[in-house]
Design a protein around this motif. Structure first.
Motif, short mmCIF file in Angstrom:
data_model
loop_
_atom_site.label_atom_id
_atom_site.label_comp_id
_atom_site.label_asym_id
_atom_site.label_seq_id
_atom_site.Cartn_x
_atom_site.Cartn_y
_atom_site.Cartn_z
N UNK A 11 0.79 -1.23 0.00
CA UNK A 11 0.00 0.00 0.00
C UNK A 11 0.82 1.27 0.00
N UNK A 12 2.10 1.17 0.26
CA UNK A 12 3.04 2.30 0.20
C UNK A 12 3.50 2.40 -1.25
N UNK A 13 3.07 3.45 -1.99
CA UNK A 13 3.29 3.46 -3.43
C UNK A 13 4.34 4.48 -3.87
N UNK A 14 5.00 4.15 -5.01
CA UNK A 14 6.15 4.93 -5.47
C UNK A 14 6.19 4.98 -6.98
N UNK A 192 0.53 4.92 10.23
CA UNK A 192 1.74 5.74 10.16
C UNK A 192 1.47 7.09 9.51
N UNK A 193 1.96 8.14 10.16
CA UNK A 193 1.99 9.50 9.62
C UNK A 193 3.44 9.77 9.24
N UNK A 194 3.70 9.96 7.94
CA UNK A 194 5.09 10.08 7.49
C UNK A 194 5.46 11.51 7.14
N UNK A 203 1.14 2.18 4.45
CA UNK A 203 2.12 1.28 5.05
C UNK A 203 3.42 2.04 5.22
N UNK A 204 4.27 1.57 6.14
CA UNK A 204 5.60 2.16 6.33
C UNK A 204 6.54 1.05 6.79
N UNK A 228 -0.03 -5.74 10.51
CA UNK A 228 -1.08 -5.48 9.54
C UNK A 228 -1.04 -3.99 9.24
N UNK A 229 -0.68 -3.64 8.01
CA UNK A 229 -0.61 -2.24 7.61
C UNK A 229 -2.02 -1.68 7.42
N UNK A 230 -2.12 -0.37 7.29
CA UNK A 230 -3.43 0.25 7.10
C UNK A 230 -4.12 -0.25 5.84
N UNK A 231 -3.32 -0.65 4.85
CA UNK A 231 -3.88 -1.20 3.62
C UNK A 231 -4.50 -2.57 3.83
#
Length: 264
Positions: A11-14, A192-194, A203-204, A228-231
């Motif tokens: 879920x952490x996208x790039x 996570x707040x990044x 996710x982080x 378990x990530x937020x995604x």
């Protein structure tokens, strides 16, 4: 025209681009153009990948505001998958970042990284989450991470709660990533707040490693921690011999695109 690829790690996208064709163009300015969700591709950051040898690639990481940072767990996993997909390296290879070398193992959608762990719990402190003040840890692992255990991560106004914590004076002048964590049925749920993104990400990876390190240091976790990530995606952190740590989870290709040569 220049090619970019979009990948997501739990879920952490790039956006990922080859470093060689980018040449002397400002990658930070490119990140500020491509990353925003309203006017660009819509991702949490930009990564450049440059081939150093048949088994080694060099990574650089940029936040949506254009600021470069040293490393990223989920970003590195996505870049490892990208490098294998493009035939730059074999499934087991080395990633070089500003924080050192990482061993990557790519097995289709599952990508694991092995690091030489350089982390410490800098201090225990108290952090206010809404009306309640809670125990917390400040973990230094490249970036500062503020880890706050809570009864449940299902809190309202998450960004508004975390933004002042991100800028606390006692976490340093650059601020910290903020992670709310709750344990349920043997799993650790994390939100996570990044910094750099200045909001919640789905996710982080480095945050999961920081949380696992804090829990293990406090005697509240063993050598394997399942997140378990937020995604909703799983991320697994394992502590290995000789001070090494493994981060594993999904890394998936989304799509290719092009940006014009006129882009900074």
């Amino acid at each position: 025209m220049s090619l970019f690829s979009k990948y997501t790690g739990a879920g952490n996208d790039f956006v990922i681009v080859r470093g060689e064709p980018l040449g002397l163009r400002d990658a930070g300015a490119l990140a500020a153009t491509l990353c925003p969700r309203a006017t660009g591709v819509g991702v949490d950051g930009l990564i450049t990948v440059r081939s150093l040898s048949e088994e080694v690639v060099r990574l650089r990481f940029f936040n949506p505001d254009g600021a470069e940072f040293s490393t990223c767990g989920n970003g590195s996993r996505c870049a490892a998958r990208y490098a294998v997909d493009r035939g730059l390296v074999p499934p087991d290879h080395i990633l070089v970042t500003d924080d050192g070398e990482i061993l990557a193992r790519v097995r289709e959608d599952d990508v694991a990284l092995e690091y030489a762990l350089d982390a410490r719990v800098e201090r225990e402190l108290r952090a206010r989450v809404g009306p309640v003040e809670r125990d917390a840890w400040l973990v230094r692992m490249g970036t500062a991470h503020l880890v706050i255990p809570v009864p449940s991560v299902e809190v309202e106004n998450f960004d508004d709660l975390c933004r002042p914590l991100r800028w606390r004076e006692d976490v340093g002048p650059e601020g910290a990533n903020v992670h709310l964590v709750a344990r349920e049925g043997g799993m650790v749920f994390i939100r996570s707040f990044e910094r750099g993104v200045e909001g919640e990400t789905l996710a982080c990876g480095s945050g999961c490693m920081a949380v696992a390190f804090a829990l293990r240091t406090a005697g509240e976790a063993g050598d394997r921690v399942e997140f378990v990530a937020r995604s909703g995606s799983p991320l697994i952190v394992e502590f290995l011999e000789a001070g090494r740590i493994r981060l594993a989870g999904p890394a998936v290709f989304i799509f290719d695109g092009v940006f014009p040569e006129a882009t900074p």
